[in-house]
Structure formats: C-alpha cells, structure tokens
Scaffold this motif. Structure first.
Motif, PDB file in Angstrom:
ATOM      1  N   GLU B 204       0.804  -1.020   0.096  1.00 34.78           N
ATOM      2  CA  GLU B 204      -0.015   0.207  -0.141  1.00 34.78           C
ATOM      3  C   GLU B 204       0.782   1.144   0.030  1.00 34.78           C
ATOM      4  O   GLU B 204       1.884   1.395   0.727  1.00 34.78           O
ATOM      5  CB  GLU B 204      -0.754  -0.046   1.404  1.00 34.78           C
ATOM      6  N   GLY B 205       0.555   2.297  -0.831  1.00 32.59           N
ATOM      7  CA  GLY B 205       1.430   3.318  -0.900  1.00 32.59           C
ATOM      8  C   GLY B 205       2.587   3.363  -1.806  1.00 32.59           C
ATOM      9  O   GLY B 205       3.405   4.529  -1.753  1.00 32.59           O
ATOM     10  N   VAL B 206       2.977   2.182  -2.264  1.00 35.43           N
ATOM     11  CA  VAL B 206       4.042   2.107  -3.108  1.00 35.43           C
ATOM     12  C   VAL B 206       3.658   1.747  -4.606  1.00 35.43           C
ATOM     13  O   VAL B 206       3.061   0.883  -4.911  1.00 35.43           O
ATOM     14  CB  VAL B 206       5.027   1.417  -2.623  1.00 35.43           C
ATOM     15  N   LEU B 273      11.508  10.132   1.254  1.00 29.03           N
ATOM     16  CA  LEU B 273      12.194  11.241   0.276  1.00 29.03           C
ATOM     17  C   LEU B 273      11.930  10.571  -1.089  1.00 29.03           C
ATOM     18  O   LEU B 273      12.351  11.335  -2.129  1.00 29.03           O
ATOM     19  CB  LEU B 273      13.662  11.259   0.661  1.00 29.03           C
ATOM     20  N   VAL B 274      11.104   9.658  -1.282  1.00 24.17           N
ATOM     21  CA  VAL B 274      10.687   9.068  -2.648  1.00 24.17           C
ATOM     22  C   VAL B 274       9.443  10.045  -2.756  1.00 24.17           C
ATOM     23  O   VAL B 274       8.507   9.806  -2.563  1.00 24.17           O
ATOM     24  CB  VAL B 274      10.529   7.637  -2.601  1.00 24.17           C
ATOM     25  N   ALA B 275       9.568  10.987  -3.828  1.00 27.95           N
ATOM     26  CA  ALA B 275       8.436  11.704  -3.983  1.00 27.95           C
ATOM     27  C   ALA B 275       7.258  10.847  -4.595  1.00 27.95           C
ATOM     28  O   ALA B 275       7.302  10.210  -5.480  1.00 27.95           O
ATOM     29  CB  ALA B 275       8.764  12.786  -5.143  1.00 27.95           C
ATOM     30  N   LEU B 279       7.991   5.063  -7.864  1.00 27.95           N
ATOM     31  CA  LEU B 279       9.487   4.864  -8.775  1.00 27.95           C
ATOM     32  C   LEU B 279       9.344   4.249 -10.152  1.00 27.95           C
ATOM     33  O   LEU B 279       8.198   3.488 -10.306  1.00 27.95           O
ATOM     34  CB  LEU B 279      10.520   3.945  -7.988  1.00 27.95           C
ATOM     35  N   LYS B 280      10.097   4.936 -11.368  1.00 37.53           N
ATOM     36  CA  LYS B 280       9.679   4.591 -12.387  1.00 37.53           C
ATOM     37  C   LYS B 280      11.073   4.190 -13.024  1.00 37.53           C
ATOM     38  O   LYS B 280      11.830   5.040 -12.925  1.00 37.53           O
ATOM     39  CB  LYS B 280       8.879   5.539 -13.134  1.00 37.53           C
ATOM     40  N   ASP B 311       9.404  13.607  -8.300  1.00 36.83           N
ATOM     41  CA  ASP B 311      10.273  14.857  -8.794  1.00 36.83           C
ATOM     42  C   ASP B 311      11.296  14.520  -9.668  1.00 36.83           C
ATOM     43  O   ASP B 311      11.992  15.809  -9.951  1.00 36.83           O
ATOM     44  CB  ASP B 311      10.698  15.293  -7.261  1.00 36.83           C
ATOM     45  N   GLY B 312      11.583  13.316 -10.235  1.00 38.37           N
ATOM     46  CA  GLY B 312      12.400  13.188 -11.391  1.00 38.37           C
ATOM     47  C   GLY B 312      13.400  12.083 -10.746  1.00 38.37           C
ATOM     48  O   GLY B 312      13.168  11.421 -10.120  1.00 38.37           O
TER      49      GLY B 312
END
Lengths: 351, 803
Positions: B204-206, B273-275, B279-280, B311-312
């Motif tokens: 959840e949330g990832v 800190l993982v906006a 993740l991609k 965020d990049g």
C-alpha cells in the motif's frame, strides 16, 4: 791411368768431401762448390781434358773423375739441405712475437633477439610435433579477433580500454587467435597449426607492454581429446624447460574454448617451492608451479563460423602463450619493456 | 573477491587449512590470487578483560589509569586514552607481545610516567570496525582471560579470489560455499534465503513501474517502517571489514552484507524522500542531467536508464543512487530495492559515464533474476533483526523469475571422447548434483537440469563436460600425443627469412625489435609522408601512428645505444610495416563486407654506424660505416638468399643525395640502400649511419632455393684483367653490362677490382673470367672476345684501354 792421376783424383775427392763437411753456412758451401766443382776447378778440368789423354787412359780417368765429381756433388747437395734447414730454424728463432698480444679483431658475430630466439625454439618444437607455422595480419577485423572467436558483442575485451582501434570494425589484434578462424576458412580438417606473431593491448608497465608476442596453437581433427592437449603441451614444456618437467591443467575460462584450462609447468628454479637455503622460490612464489599458457578444447561454436567443420564430428584443442613470458621465465629479464629498447648490452647476452 | 574464511564456515566447513583450500579451489577452477591474514596475530595475547578500577592519570587530562583483570587472578595496569572507559566494563585487551593488524608489536610502555602493560581495544584496532571514538564494551557475562578470538572475529584468513567472467554466481559467499561443497564434499548449509519473513502482494502506498522490461527483467521492493538508523552489530561489521567493505550504518551495511552473501546488489531508499511514493524505471532523455551519490552531476543519453520518483531522477539504474533519496540518520521508512538489470546495456552505460561501482561490476556480468529475491529475503531478515523495523505487507515483484530451467543430455560417450578417458557415470552424476544441477538417468547418459544461477554459463553438453572434468580432476587425465601422422615443416618463405637473419647475425648485426607504433613526429624527422595507419585510441601521441618504415624505430634503437656509450652499432630488424592503402590480396568473405584492411608488409632493414670492427694494436683506425659497408652487408644477405640484384642511383629524402640507391630485384624496386642524410642523423644525434631496407615480398620470390649443378671444377677458368678510361659520368655497372654483353658465351663473370679518378675521367679495372665446360681455354682462344670487349667499351662508353 797413371797412378799419379788416380791419386790426384782421390785426393781431390777427399779434400772436397772434407771441405763440404766442414762448411759452416750456405755461403761457405757455395764457395767450396765453386772451388771443387766450378768451371775453373781441377776435377771438372780433368774431365774436360780427358780427350787429350792417351786413348788407353781416357776410360779409366774419365770414369774415375766422373765418379769423384758425382760423389762431391751429392755431398754438396746433402750438406746444402742440412745447412738450409739449420739456417731457417735460426732465422725463425729470431722472429719472435709477443704471443700475449690480443688477436686481430674480425667483426664479431651478432645475436638474434631473445624473442626471436625463443620464438624459433617454440616453432621448432611444434614443427617436430607436426604443426605447421602460419602467420596472419596484425591489423585485423574485429570479426576475426572477437566475433568469430565467440566474444559476445558486449564482451569487455572489446572496449577501447582493452583494444586498439583503427576503425569501428578494424583493430590491432589483441591475440594471435584470429588466425584460427582465418586458417579454418582456408583449410578443412585435419588441421595442425601454430601462429606466432605480434599482438597489441593498451597496457604499459613492467609486466605489460602495448605490443607483445604470442604463439597460438590449434589442432582440429576427429578424435582429439583434452588428454591429447595435455600430452602435446607436456612435450612442449619438456623441450623448452627441461626433460624432467611435469605439467598440470587447471580449469579456467576463455570464450573460445570449452573446457578451458590453464597450463602450469613444474618450477625449474626450486624444489617444491623452496630454494636450497630454505627461502621461498621467487619464480613460482613457493607454489612449485608456474603458469605458462591458457588452452582448451575448441568451443564448438567456432566451427559454426567456417565451412567444412562439423561440431558433431570434429574436435580440437587450442592454446595461446606469450613469447615474452616464456623468455622471461627462461632468462629472467626483469622488465618486459627492456625487450624493446634494443640495448646491445642486453641483446648480446642472448640469441 | 575477498572471501573471509570465518564467514564461509557459516555455510560450509572446508575441513582443511586455508592454503590447502586455496589449492583445491584453484584446481577446480576458482583461481586464488593469494591468501592473507586479516586482523591481528599472536592471538594468545588478546584476552577478555574487566576494568576493576579507573583513575584519572595524574599528569594527563585525557588518560585514565585502569586496573584490568585479565584472568587467573592477574591484574594489569593499563593506561587508556578512550573517553568511555569506566570501572566495571568488560573489554578486549591486547597484552604486550600482541601483533596488531599493521604488523606492529605491542610492548610495555610508560605513558606520562606510568607503566602500561597492554591496551584496551577499540574496534578499528583489531580491524572489526571503523570506530575509534572509544573502546569496545563487551557483554558482561564473559569471563576475564577468555581468548578474545573466541568472542570476536579478530583474526581470519581471507582468500582473494579471481572469479572468471562466466561465474558471477561465485561473486558471493554462498556461491563460493557451493563450489567449496562440490570441491571438498563437505556438507553445505541451507541457503540463507531459505526462510522468507515476507509476504507477496502489492504494498500500500508504493507504486513501481518498469517501462523497459528488456533492460530490467526483474524489480523487487519491500517497505520497512519504524527503522532506527544506527551502527551495525560487531559481528556484521567484522564480516564487512574482512571482506573489504567499510561499515556505515545498519541499513547501508545490510545492503552490503546481503550483496556479499548472495551476490545481489541492493539499494535502500529513504521512502519519505521518494516523491509520490512511486518509482519508475525508464530510459533517460538525451542530455538529461542528475546528481549522483558521489556528488557529481552526470549527463545521460537515450541509451541509458534511470529510476525516477515523482520529482524526477533518483538513481542511474543499477549503477549508482542519487543523493535526494539517500538513507539519512533520521530515516524511519526504508524502501529496499533488489532488481535485475541487463548486463551488456548496463556495461555500456557504465563505460560511457566512466562510472564503475561494485553494483555495476556485478550486474554487467549478468546476474540471474532469481538472485533479486534471494538478496531481498536476506535483507528483510536483517532489517527485522537489526533495525527494529516492521515489514509492511506485500512485496513488489515485477518481472518475476527468469526463464524455466533447461535440461541437457550429457552423453557418456561424448564425455569419454572429449576428455580422452572415462569418467564413471555415477561420478558424473555426483559431481553435477553437488553443483546443484538436477540429474536423471537417460539411456546413453544423463539428463541434466541447469540451476538458475548457472543459466547463462551452461547451455550445451560441452559445458556440462567441463563441469564434470574440473571437479573430477584434470590431474587424472592422460597425457597423449595425437597420432595424426602428419608432417610439418617451415614454409620456403619462413626458412628464407631465418636464413636472412642468420646471415646478418654472421655479418656482425644484432637483431632489434622496435615498436610498431610511433610518433607522427618521426615521419617528419625522416622527411617522409607515406599513408600511415592511425590509431583511434593510442596510449599516447608518441605511440599513435603505425610505422611505414623500420628506419625510425631502428634509428631510435641505434641512438639508444650510442647515447649509452656504445659507439659501434650494427642492428637489423625484420618486422611488419603498415600502409593505409589497399593490400591487393584476395579478400576473405568477412573482409569483403568490412572496412578494408591496410597493406601490411614484412620488411628487413639494417643500420650500421661507427667502426666496422673493433680497433686493435695492429690497426688503430679501422674503417667506419659508409655506403659501401652497407652495400657489402646487403650483398652478404642477398648472396645468402641467392637473390641476384642491381642498384641504381636513388633519391629518398632521408638519404645523402650522392650516396643513395634503390635496390632492384628481378627488375622491380625492392627497397633503399644508402648513407643517411646528415640532416636526418642530426635529428637523432648520430654521426654517419648507413643501411638498407627491403620489402621481403619483393625479395624472397627471387631466391634460388634449389640451384642446379654447374661444373666449375673440371676445367680451369682463364682470367684477364682490363683497365679502361671512361668518362666520369659512366658507372661501374654500365661498364660491367657492356663487357658482359660483348664477351660472348664463355665469359662467365666480370668484376670491378680497381677504381681511380683522374682529370675528369675514371679508370675502371675489371677482371674477366672465361670458362668452358668441356676444355681448358687458351689465351689465343679468347683473344677475339677480348678484342670485342675493348671495341664495345670504346663505342658504347667512349672508353679506352689504359696502356
């Protein structure tokens, strides 16, 4: 013949013989010869004047005088030979040189380079084992240097850090192995070749020079085995390093052989890794074995690059060794870069 | 790879000392560079101690004077500089005689007047950690006097392994343990990832997305909450230290530990800190920039891959993480990533960026996707055990395991045929099973299933034979010589090349081997401008162009010697030169479809300078090298090869213009002969140098290798000497040609034996040799020939017979 004449002849002969015997030099002897046998001497005159004698005396006088003259001449000749020999000896005895002076120099013979001498030694061993010597280009296609040797497109050895490039698909060969495929393209099995030659890699230190020399070997036939590889290289190791050498194969990895091995030769500098004084052998680092080359059974994939080779039917083995390494091990030149300085003080120690 | 033995023994006890194990591994295919001792030696001097009393040093603020129980009732006075030392602590003590990791031996000492009989140890002093802020405080239940090595891994042998590129599975402690198991027969403990505390399913949330599954065959992630960042326990730090890794904090240490144990690199994100919690994995844009952990800004291109969050970019995939989501001292939520990346693509990226990391070095060799979960599981166990973390339900697993295992047939007959000896089929099966291959009997051998971690390396029957052979023991192989019955010999060309070199050696020349590459500057010094092959990536400018002549490298070698006091130098070289022009050979199929190869030729060159032979008491000034000395050597070499040749005046720019010649063989140009131009020799700081260089491909085909018998002995030759005045511009070879042309069939040889110039004319004396094969010639019989010769010289060369 009057008794007086006969006596005179005998006297002349006796005087002459005595004079000849006492001659001290060839000059003396010549004087004596003239005195007794010369144009104006008495004995020849007797002979010359024999015609003036009464007929009954001519025979005996002529005969007697002639005998005397011949005897005298023989004495002169023999004395002449004696005196000449003596005079030569005394002349030579006076002609003395200082035998301790240095000889007159010729141009001293030169020397083959230590790498050439080593290369010839290796070539001769394998020619004796039935391997032909073939050579190929030093600037070669990446295809022969890598692709056809089963190096994947991304193999790290292809990188510009490990290979000199001339064009995208042209390199300075990094090994003599490209000749494996080139020769297979030319020749159907059975194939027994060695490939000596210069190769290049971008390294430069005491144990790596950007150019160096290898001898590649390749045998392809129908039933060659890993045991045959070991036997062939054992024969080589003994020819180069001494008859009591042993070899051992250690498993390794190369892209173009399967199975792959490294060949160690028993150290020829020590006993079981240790020198007589009990210290660790610096050559084998105490292991009693020295690595001399990489080898293996030809990877069946290689046969796919050439016609006439069937991976189900043909089997073979291959190896590659560095000539510098063999020369280093035999002669202990401490820094490989010295091989290419061509300092005569080094060159003259070998070859 | 550094393999600490005390870590290995968690999984397999080799049952032999380190050097024996190293030898056994080497003989089964895992090369051992060396075995070294990590930590301390003279172990009997390291003991557990208890601080009984601690007092302030009277003369030093920072020192404490401690009374330390060291067992058997003994108490040692030890002066200690650590701020944390206190009475009642259980500590590690090094007594005098101890040998520290850097090799120094501990002695009794006086510190500011107080004798100290040992040292209370900090972690870094025994190489089990980096901490030097204070001494190690050990568990209180330890008895003073207990050997410290029983309690802490302060000493171990470390094997430095050279893992071949086909065995990335061996870049791990457990991977080597498998090999040790197979090589020694000692039992292997179950894999450390056998028990997984985690659960499958989404988290959840990832959100994780992989855009390029070819580049990223598997991506796994797990989320941990309530993480406390802190130092790792001593046992973990000691393992990392012995394996050559610096401990940092528990989470980072766990990623490193899991990597060293399983071979799988991992990356820990601070999930806060993982906006966007997402993740991609995607391809980088052309020119896209990002800041990596090493504080460097990297510019990427479209062939590279990165991992981004909301965020990049945060990481260069598989190579290095970014600063933005790095684990911090305050981190409480950790997202653990264990992914599998395509080796070749990653390798190219790493090369382009000039950025090689422990992780990229592993990925580029091609790991198995299965390893990702293995690493993930080990990390999970440790996160739970060491960081107080709670595992959030679920496991992201994109891509999953690799392709289904293949089964290969291993024919008994093929094993025998390739190895040259029989390996009992039961032994084959045992070996393969020990290596975790699945084995089933098949009609003519075995059916063998390849485990995932060997998927890339073992794909064919022959690969299985290698596995069998290396563990069965190559030392059991026979040493046989192939009975091929083929004969071999050097080719004619190879024999002639040896003959030429031998002739030069006999003539006093030593062989040089020069560099194939040279500086572009050298061509300028030699005043030549031939099409040269240039290297794209030379080691240096000085080694950037392939030579087109042996002259430059030979001159360098001559100079090397004269500069070191050898004045008389005679060197030759036989070697390749390279021209950037078509080579004229019939191209092979591969050549026909490629960039044309240069024209590579085998040349032979010789140079000489100084005296031709050493001076002596009988001859204080021997002749020195000049044109004719060089020509004499050329005659010697070509004479040895039985190659007839002529020379004509030449004009090579590096030669003395009056002493330059070209060598003609079979009417074709074969090379140069001459004295070097003083302007050239000056560049090399040399005096007069003469020499020649031949293209062997123009020489060797003309060698008379099988001469036919000529009767020179049955009847004597008759010789006639003639001297002519000829105009000064006539050459000796012109005269010889005219004489030969006019002398008739019986004239067998003409040689010049005297030359003398006077008032604009040259006197050339020649010796004529007449011979008949069937009779002795008389002066009368050759008189007419002699007359014809005199007339021809008069009419063709304006020559007149000298009185």
């Amino acid at each position: 013949m009057s008794t007086a004449t006969a006596d005179r002849i005998a006297q002349l002969r006796a005087e002459g013989e005595a004079a000849v015997a006492s001659a001290a030099s060839t000059t003396d002897l010549e004087e004596i010869r003239v005195r007794f046998l010369g144009r104006k001497a008495e004995l020849p005159n007797l002979l010359r004047d024999v015609g003036k004698l009464p007929p009954e005396e001519r025979g005996p006088v002529g005969k007697g005088a002639n005998q005397a003259r011949q005897a005298l001449q023989a004495a002169v000749d023999s004395r002449q030979a004696e005196l000449e020999a003596t005079e030569l000896e005394s002349k030579l005895a006076a002609d003395i040189v200082d035998v301790t002076l240095p000889g007159t120099p010729v141009t001293p013979a030169g020397h083959l380079h230590i790498l050439t001498a080593t290369r010839r030694e290796i070539e001769d061993v394998f020619v004796g084992l039935g391997f032909s010597v073939v050579e190929g280009p030093e600037i070669d296609l990446a295809y022969y240097n890598f692709d056809a040797l089963n190096h994947d497109v991304h193999h790290p050895a292809r990188s510009e850090a490990d290979t000199f490039y001339v064009a995208d698909d042209v390199v300075l060969r990094t090994q003599t192995s490209p000749m494996q495929v080139r020769q297979m393209e030319l020749q159907a099995p059975p194939l027994y070749i060695i490939v000596p030659g210069r190769v290049y890699r971008p390294d430069n230190d005491a144990t790596h020079t950007p150019q160096f020399h290898q001898v590649e070997g390749l045998a392809v036939d129908e039933d060659l085995t890993l045991g045959d590889l070991q036997g062939t290289l054992l024969a080589f190791a003994r020819a180069i390093f001494g008859d009591d050498r042993e070899v051992r194969l250690r498993p390794h990895f190369f892209p173009f052989t399967e199975p792959s091995v490294e060949l160690d030769v028993s150290c020829f500098n020590c006993k079981q890794g240790f020198l007589r004084d009990g210290s660790r052998c610096p050559l084998c680092k105490g292991t009693a074995w020295i690595e001399i080359l990489g080898a293996g059974m030809v990877d069946p994939n290689l046969y796919g690059y050439v016609e006439g080779y069937d991976p189900d039917k043909h089997q073979g083995f291959a190896w590659g060794m560095g000539i510098e390494r063999i020369a280093f091990l035999k002669h202990r030149v401490p820094d490989l870069r010295m091989f290419f300085e061509n300092d005569l003080r080094l060159l003259e120690q070998f070859g | 790879m550094r393999l600490p033995l005390f870590w290995l023994t968690d999984y397999v006890d080799p049952g032999m000392e380190a050097s024996k194990l190293a030898n056994r591994l080497a003989m089964t295919g895992t090369e051992v560079d060396r075995v070294h001792a990590h930590g301390v030696t003279a172990l009997e001097n390291f003991v557990v101690g208890r601080v009984l009393e601690r007092e302030q040093h009277p003369d030093a603020d920072r020192l404490s004077v401690c009374q330390v129980a060291i067992g058997e009732g003994d108490v040692a006075t030890i002066v200690c500089g650590a701020p944390n030392v206190a009475a009642g602590q259980t500590v590690g003590v090094a007594l005098p005689g101890s040998v520290m990791p850097d090799g120094t031996k501990l002695k009794k000492a006086k510190l500011r007047g107080i004798p100290s009989n040992g040292m209370i140890l900090a972690e870094d002093e025994v190489s089990i950690g980096m901490d030097h802020a204070g001494i190690m405080v050990l568990d209180d239940d330890l008895t003073p006097g207990t050997p410290l090595a029983d309690v802490l891994p302060i000493s171990t042998d470390v094997l430095e392994l050279e893992i071949t590129p086909n065995r990335p599975d061996c870049l791990s402690v457990y991977g080597v343990a498998r090999e040790v198991h197979a090589a020694t027969g000692q039992p292997l403990a179950p894999a450390p990832w056998a028990t997984d505390p985690g659960t499958p399913g989404p988290i959840e949330g990832v959100t994780i997305e992989v855009e390029d599954p070819e580049f990223c065959p598997r991506f796994t992630a797990r989320l941990f909450e309530d993480v406390t960042i802190g130092p790792s326990p001593r046992w973990l730090k000691a393992r990392l230290m012995a394996a050559g890794q610096r401990p940092i904090n528990n989470v980072v240490d766990i990623t490193n530990y899991a990597m060293l144990l399983t071979g799988q690199p991992l990356h820990a994100f601070d999930f806060d800190l993982v906006a966007g919690g997402r993740l991609k994995v995607r391809r980088a844009g052309e020119g896209e920039k990002m800041l990596t952990l090493d504080d460097a800004e990297r510019t990427l291109d479209g062939s590279m891959h990165l991992i981004e969050d909301g965020d990049g970019p945060t990481s260069i995939a598989g190579i290095m993480g970014g600063q933005r989501s790095e684990v911090q001292p305050t981190t409480t939520r950790v997202l653990m990533e264990a992914a599998n990346w395509n080796g070749p693509t990653l390798q190219r990226t790493s090369q382009k960026l000039g950025l090689r990391t422990e992780a990229s070095g592993r990925f580029e060799k091609g790991l198995a996707p299965e390893q990702a979960m293995e690493g993930q599981i080990v990390a999970t166990q440790l996160m739970l055990e060491l960081t107080g973390a709670r595992l959030v339900d679920g496991t992201i697993d994109i891509g999953g395991e690799g392709p289904a295992p293949v089964t290969l047939r291993l024919r008994d007959e093929k094993v025998t045929r390739l190895l040259g000896t029989q390996v009992p089929i039961r032994e084959q099966a045992d070996i393969l099973e020990a290596l975790e291959f699945g084995v089933h009997d098949a009609g003519d051998g075995l059916d063998v299933t390849v485990p995932a971690f060997r998927r890339n390396d073992v794909t064919r029957e022959v690969d299985l034979i290698e596995e069998v052979a290396r563990l069965w023991g190559l030392e059991k192989l026979p040493a046989t010589i192939p009975g091929h019955g083929m004969s071999a010999r050097l080719t004619t060309e190879q024999r002639l090349r040896r003959r030429a070199a031998d002739a030069l050696v006999g003539a006093g020349f030593s062989e040089a081997i020069g560099w194939s590459f040279q500086a572009p500057e050298l061509a300028r010094k030699l005043r030549i401008d031939l099409p040269a092959v240039k290297l794209r990536n030379p080691l240096s400018e000085d080694l950037s162009v392939m030579r087109t002549t042996l002259l430059g490298s030979l001159l360098n070698s001559v100079r090397h010697n004269t500069a070191r006091g050898t004045e008389d130098v005679r060197l030759f070289e036989e070697g390749s030169v390279y021209f950037d022009r078509p080579h004229g050979r019939t191209p092979t199929a591969a050549e026909a479809r490629s960039t044309p190869l240069p024209d590579e030729r085998m040349h032979l060159a010789a140079l000489l300078t100084g005296r031709l032979h050493p001076a002596s008491w009988g001859e204080s000034n021997p002749p020195t090298a000049d044109f004719f000395a060089a020509k004499g050597v050329l005659e010697t070499v070509l004479g040895a090869l039985r190659v007839p040749f002529t020379v004509v005046r030449g004009s090579d720019p590096f030669l003395h213009p009056g002493r330059a010649a070209r060598v003609l063989i079979g009417g074709e140009d074969a090379g140069w002969l001459g004295e070097l131009h003083p302007g050239v020799t000056e560049e090399f700081d040399l005096g007069r140098v003469a020499g020649f260089e031949l293209d062997l491909s123009a020489v060797l085909p003309h060698a008379n290798v099988a001469p036919l018998y000529e009767d020179l002995t049955s009847f004597p030759a008759i010789r006639q000497d003639l001297a002519f005045w000829v105009p000064a511009d006539r050459t000796a070879s012109e005269l010889v040609e005219v004489v030969k042309g006019a002398g008739g069939k019986l004239l067998k040889d003409v040689s010049v034996f005297d030359v003398y110039a006077h008032e604009g004319r040259t006197s050339l004396a020649v010796r004529l040799e007449f011979r008949a094969g069937d009779r002795t010639l008389t002066d009368e019989e050759i008189a007419p020939q002699r007359e014809k010769v005199v007339k021809a010289v008069a009419s063709k060369l304006e020559g007149e017979l000298r009185g």
